[in-house]
Scaffold this motif. Structure first.
Motif, mmCIF file in Angstrom:
data_model
loop_
_atom_site.group_PDB
_atom_site.id
_atom_site.type_symbol
_atom_site.label_atom_id
_atom_site.label_comp_id
_atom_site.label_asym_id
_atom_site.label_seq_id
_atom_site.Cartn_x
_atom_site.Cartn_y
_atom_site.Cartn_z
ATOM 1 N N ALA A 123 0.832 -1.208 0.000
ATOM 2 C CA ALA A 123 0.000 0.000 0.000
ATOM 3 C C ALA A 123 0.861 1.251 0.000
ATOM 4 N N THR A 141 -4.106 -0.566 3.366
ATOM 5 C CA THR A 141 -4.591 0.781 3.076
ATOM 6 C C THR A 141 -4.864 1.562 4.348
ATOM 7 N N ARG A 193 -2.862 5.046 5.318
ATOM 8 C CA ARG A 193 -3.623 6.297 5.450
ATOM 9 C C ARG A 193 -3.454 6.933 6.827
#
Length: 367
Positions: free
Chosen positions: A22, A358, A362
């Motif tokens: 990711a 992810t 983030r």
């Protein structure tokens, strides 16, 4: 090894690789440090290899959210990248009338999690599709499947490298120091490397690594509880076409039937609490397995039950405690330092791996 790096992920299990993938997809320069000689030698190599639907987890928990979104992403990813898998479906079975209430509870909880394809079956309906299974009722989950977990990790590794990332094997992180602007790591052999971002995806070793990181209060690191699970294989042709699960217990999902991609049946895992990592197979568990399996598969021939393998789940809850959520501590938990630690990443970690990657990446965008 370079003396500095943009982003370091410690641990090349399925979740560590997904996190690194990711970051790499977001354009970060990623370095994965793995103590062993290849990918996925720990928790990731000793699982049931099940793609979970998202039934068992408390609504709004990380496990529920990341399992459901990760499941859909994983099926799509496997189709795109030709990772071998099969959407076989699963039956959760009630072997007594009081357990039927548990099936309804599962169905309600799954619906709250966004799992909309479950179907309640009578015992006769279960026997019509799985003649060897004996129960009073069942819950059919069409979205449950199985996967070649090693093939998945190879695909993640290829993605990392395609984006310019690097994986270093036989590279053990000894300790480190957190700063507001980065993290300094000391590597076995005397090398020191600084990084703008560090993610600890050490699996069974995650707590130990964080405890050796200067700047992390020991009280912020959850206790590690090791749940050893044995798997027995069934010799001969499998009588099952789907996965079969009993009603879950407080420590896990019960001694259930899974199938590998060749169609061979295996039973497990059981739960044996241990105080150190030990992969020794205890054949004395056979009697306990037989008793649990015959609750729903009374025709089991004990002589066909053969020792398989052992896995260890890194839990953050211990014996007698309620099941715990994933524990993901990011920069906000470390005084703003760019460090994240992933604790208690057990099932459904494999299913959720893409969504987990992810989610972690983030966290640093928002830091």
């Amino acid at each position: 090894m370079a003396e500095s790096a943009d982003c370091i992920v410690v641990g090349a299990g399925v979740v560590g690789l997904a996190v690194a993938r990711a970051f790499a997809a977001y354009g970060r320069e990623v370095l994965v440090l793995e103590a062993e000689r290849t990918i996925g030698t720990g928790v990731s190599s000793r699982s049931s290899e099940v793609i979970h639907a998202g039934i068992y987890y408390l609504p709004h928990s990380l496990k529920a959210r990341l399992c459901v979104s990760g499941r859909d992403q994983l099926y799509e990813y496997c189709n795109t990248r030709n990772v071998e898998h099969r959407r076989l479906g699963k039956l959760i079975v009630a072997t007594s009338e009081p357990q039927v209430l548990d099936l309804h509870r599962y169905a309600d909880q799954a619906a709250a999690n966004g799992v909309a394809d479950l179907r309640l079956l009578t015992g006769q309906e279960v026997r019509s599709i799985e003649p060897s299974v004996r129960c009073v009722a069942g819950l059919l989950s069409p979205s449950t499947g199985i996967i070649d977990s090693h093939g998945l990790m190879i695909a993640y590794q290829a993605d990392i490298e395609a984006h310019g990332g690097t994986i270093l094997f036989n590279t053990r992180v000894l300790r480190g120091t957190l700063f507001s602007s980065g993290v300094q790591l000391e590597i076995e052999g005397g090398t020191s490397v600084s990084a703008g971002t560090v993610v600890n995806a050490g699996g069974l070793q995650a707590q130990a690594l964080s405890s050796r990181m200067e700047g992390i209060p020991h009280a912020s690191i959850p206790d590690l509880h090791l749940a050893k699970g044995h798997y027995f294989t069934l010799s001969g042709r499998s009588p099952f076409k789907r996965l079969v699960y009993p009603i879950a217990n407080e420590a896990g999902l019960g001694t259930h039937v899974t199938l590998d991609l060749s169609g061979r049946a295996r039973f497990g895992p059981d739960v044996q609490w241990i105080d150190h990592v030990d992969y020794t197979f205890n054949t004395d568990r056979r009697a306990l397995f037989c008793r649990a399996i015959r609750e729903y598969y009374p025709d089991l021939d004990e002589s066909c039950l053969q020792p398989g393998y052992v896995g260890i789940r890194p839990k953050v809850c211990g014996p007698g405690q309620p099941s715990a959520d994933f524990c993901i501590c990011g920069p906000a938990a470390h005084g703003g330092a760019p460090y994240a630690a992933l604790y208690g990443i057990e099932s459904p970690g494999l299913t959720a791996s893409l969504a987990l990657g992810t989610y972690v990446a983030r966290m640093f965008e928002q830091a």
